[in-house]
Design an enzyme around this catalytic site. Structure first.
Site, PDB file in Angstrom:
ATOM      1  N   ASP A   3       0.895  -0.846  -0.137  1.00 60.68           N
ATOM      2  CA  ASP A   3      -0.080   0.271   0.315  1.00 60.68           C
ATOM      3  C   ASP A   3       0.631   1.006  -0.077  1.00 60.68           C
ATOM      4  OD1 ASP A   3      -2.493  -1.376   0.155  1.00 60.68           O
ATOM      5  OD2 ASP A   3      -2.129  -1.867   2.664  1.00 60.68           O
ATOM      6  N   LYS A  13       1.861   1.907  -4.950  1.00 59.10           N
ATOM      7  CA  LYS A  13       2.609   1.180  -6.568  1.00 59.10           C
ATOM      8  C   LYS A  13       1.717   1.591  -7.489  1.00 59.10           C
ATOM      9  CE  LYS A  13       2.380  -2.343  -4.369  1.00 59.10           C
ATOM     10  NZ  LYS A  13       2.193  -2.265  -3.114  1.00 59.10           N
ATOM     11  N   GLY A  41      -4.596  -4.635  -3.125  1.00 61.55           N
ATOM     12  CA  GLY A  41      -5.429  -3.887  -3.967  1.00 61.55           C
ATOM     13  C   GLY A  41      -4.893  -2.157  -4.450  1.00 61.55           C
ATOM     14  N   HIS A  42      -4.966  -1.976  -5.415  1.00 58.30           N
ATOM     15  CA  HIS A  42      -3.902  -0.731  -6.278  1.00 58.30           C
ATOM     16  C   HIS A  42      -5.053   0.229  -6.715  1.00 58.30           C
ATOM     17  CE1 HIS A  42      -0.924  -3.864  -7.137  1.00 58.30           C
ATOM     18  NE2 HIS A  42      -1.254  -3.263  -6.133  1.00 58.30           N
ATOM     19  N   GLN A  57       1.831  -6.518  -2.937  1.00 60.38           N
ATOM     20  CA  GLN A  57       2.817  -6.715  -1.691  1.00 60.38           C
ATOM     21  C   GLN A  57       3.582  -5.573  -1.333  1.00 60.38           C
ATOM     22  OE1 GLN A  57       1.033  -9.770  -3.105  1.00 60.38           O
ATOM     23  NE2 GLN A  57      -0.562  -8.606  -2.691  1.00 60.38           N
TER      24      GLN A  57
END
Ligand code: GDP
Ligand code: IMO
Ligand code: MG
Length: 428
Positions: free
Chosen positions: A13, A16, A40-41, A222
Site C-alpha cells: 500500500d 505503487k 488493492g491498487h 504487496q
C-alpha cells in the site's frame, strides 16, 4: 528501452499503483508478476478513482499492453468482475492478456485460507482471506489448477479427482463445507468462457517486445517486508514481491531489467499481524491513519501506522537492488509540527544498536526505534510540482531519506492525483 520494476519497499500500500499509472504513459507493456487479488491498487486520475486487484494499473492508458504473468494467482470471478467494471467505465480491455501458466484461486482455496486463519487462533497472520496462501501451496505442491487447465475438460476433471478428496478431508475434519467435483468444474467452465479471449502465451508477446526494444514496466504487488523469503516470516504473503520475483513471475530474464524503483510512503503502514518496529499506538499514529486515510483497499481494515523506518528501507534497497525511490504521501505530514525518521534499532534487553536490519525475526520483538526528529513544514504542498518549490524542511526530509538509504528519490508524490507529482529524474 528501459525496463523497470516497481516494487513496494515496505509492507504494501505504498502507492505503487499511482507510480505505475504515472510511468505507464512511457511504457509499452505493463505486467503484474506475483500476488493475486490480495492486492488493492488505487489510481486517481481526472477526479475518478479506479481500484485494481489483478489487472495492471497501466490499463487506463489506451493502447498499452497489460499482462497478468505466470507468477500471479488469479481468482477468475474477481478478474471477471474487474474486467466488467472497467468496460462499464469505458476502459478498453482488449490489450489485456493472461498467462496460461498462472494458477487459479478456486472456491476451496478461500475456504482453506479462512480455516487456516481460524486454526492459528492467537497467531493469526491476518491474511486478506482471498485464498492466496492455499493457491501458492498447491502451486508449489504441484497440485494447482492453472489457467490452461480450464480449457482441457478431461485433464481438469482428473486433476480435481485427485485434489478435491485431499482438500475435503481437511475441510471435513474441521466441520466445514466440502466441495463436489462438478461444482468446481462448472465454476471453471463459467469463467473459461468469459476469460478465454484474454488467455495468450505471454512469452511470445514479451519476446517480440524485447526484440523491438519496447519498454516493459513490471508491477509489483504487496511489498518487500511481505516477501515470503525476505520479509517478516511468517507474517508475510506467499509470493516474492521483491524485484527478483519480476523475472520468475514474468518469464523475462533479469538481464533485461535495467532499473528497480522502490515505492515508499513517507511513513510506514501495515495491514495484518506481525512485527512493526516504528509502529505508533498513540495520537500521532491516529493522526497518520486519519489524514492518510489508511484503510485497506481490499479488506477495508484499518492500516497500522508508524514513522519512516530507514533501517528497513536500507534493507529493502539492498534486497531489491533499488536504483531509485518513489516517495509517496509526503503531503500527509503537511500539518505536522515535527516528523521522525528511524535511523537505528536498539535491543531493549542489552542496549545493542542495530544499524542494519536483522533479517532473523526472533529479535524483532525486542527492538525499539532510535529516531531523528526533523521540523515539519506546516504548509500545504499538494499543489507543488517542482522540488525547488517545496518548503526547505520538506526538501530536507527527502534528502535525509536519500542519504540514509543511499538511493536517489526520483519521484515524490504530494497527493493521490496523477498530476500531484514531483519528478526529479524519470526512471523511464
Ligand atoms: P498500492 O497498493 O501500493 O498501489 O497502494 P494503495 O492504492 O493500496 O494505497 C495508496 C493510497 O494512497 C491510495 O488511496 C492512493 O490514492 C493514495 N495516494 C497515493 N499517493 C499519494 C500521495 O502522494 N498523497 C496522498 N495523500 N495519497 C496518495
Ligand atoms: P498491495 O499490493 C498490504 C498482507 C495481509 C497479511 C499478509 C498475508 O495493495 O500493496 P495474504 O492474503 O497475502 O495471504 O496476507 O499480507 N497483504 C497486504 N498488505 N497491501 C497488500 O497488497 C497486501 N496483500 C497482502 O494483510 O498481513
Ligand atoms: Mg494496496
Amino acid at each position: 528501452m528501459t525496463n523497470v520494476v516497481i516494487v513496494g519497499g515496505q509492507w504494501g500500500d505504498e502507492g505503487k499503483a499511482k507510480v505505475i499509472d504515472l510511468l505507464s504513459e512511457k511504457a509499452d507493456i505493463v505486467i503484474r508478476y506475483q500476488g493475486g487479488c490480495n492486492a488493492g491498487h488505487t489510481v486517481v486520475t481526472d477526479g475518478k478513482i479506479y481500484k485494481f486487484h489483478l489487472i495492471p494499473s497501466g490499463i487506463l492508458y489506451p493502447g498499452k499492453i497489460c499482462l497478468i504473468g505466470n507468477g500471479t494467482v488469479i481468482n477468475p470471478e474477481v478478474l471477471s468482475i474487474e474486467i466488467d467494471n472497467l468496460i462499464e467505465k469505458g476502459i478498453d480491455t482488449s490489450n489485456l492478456y493472461i498467462s496460461p501458466l498462472a494458477h487459479l484461486t478456486l472456491p476451496y482455496h478461500l475456504a482453506l485460507d479462512e480455516l487456516s486463519e481460524e486454526s492459528l487462533q492467537h497467531n493469526k497472520i491476518g491474511t486478506t482471506k482471498r485464498g492466496i496462501g492455499p493457491t501458492y501451496i498447491d502451486k508449489i505442491g504441484r497440485t494447482g489448477i492453472r489457467v490452461e487447465d480450464i480449457f482441457e475438460k478431461e485433464a481438469l476433471s482428473s486433476k480435481l479427482e485427485i485434489i478435491l478428496p485431499q482438500k475435503n478431508m481437511i475441510l471435513e475434519h474441521y466441520g466445514k463445507k466440502t466441495y463436489e467435483k462438478q461444482e468446481i468444474i462448472e465454476f471453471c467452465e463459467k469463467y473459461a468462457e468469459k476469460l478465454g479471449p484474454y488467455v495468450k502465451d505471454i512469452s511470445e508477446i514479451t519476446y517480440n517486445a524485447l526484440k523491438q526494444g519496447q519498454t516493459i514496466l513490471f508491477e509489483g504487488a504487496q511489498g518487500t517486508m511481505l516477501d515470503i523469503d525476505h520479509g517478516t516470516y511468517p507474517y508475510v504473503t506467499s509470493s516474492n514481491p521483491i524485484s527478483a520475483g519480476a523475472s520468475t513471475g514474468s518469464g523475462i530474464g533479469f538481464t533485461h531489467i535495467r532499473k528497480v524503483v522502490g515505492v515508499f510512503k513517507a511513513y510506514v503502514t501495515r495491514v495484518g499481524e506481525g512485527p512493526f518496529i516504528t509502529e505508533l499506538n498513540d495520537d500521532e499514529g491516529g493522526k497518520l491513519q486519519e489524514i492518510g486515510q489508511e484503510f485497506g483497499t481490499t479488506t477495508g481494515r484499518k492500516r497500522r501506522c508508524g514513522w519512516f523506518d530507514s533501517v528497513g528501507a536500507r534493507y529493502s534497497a539492498m534486497i531489491n537492488g533499488l536504483t531509485g525511490i518513489a516517495l509517496t504521501k509526503i503531503d500527509v505530514f503537511d500539518s505536522f509540527e515535527q516528523v521522525k525518521i528511524c535511523t537505528a534499532y536498539q535491543d531493549r534487553r542489552n542496549g545493542k544498536v542495530y544499524e542494519n536490519y536483522p533479517s532473523g525475526t526472533y529479535v524483532h520483538k525486542y527492538l525499539e526505534p532510535v529516531y531523528e526528529t526533523m521540523p515539519g513544514w506546516q504548509q500545504d504542498i499538494t499543489g507543488i510540482r517542482e522540488f525547488s518549490d517545496l518548503p526547505g524542511n520538506a526538501q530536507e526530509f527527502i534528502l535525509k531519506i536519500e542519504s540514509l538509504t543511499g538511493v536517489p528519490v526520483e519521484i515524490t508524490s504530494v497527493g493521490p492525483g496523477r498530476e500531484q507529482t514531483i519528478i526529479r529524474n524519470c526512471p523511464i
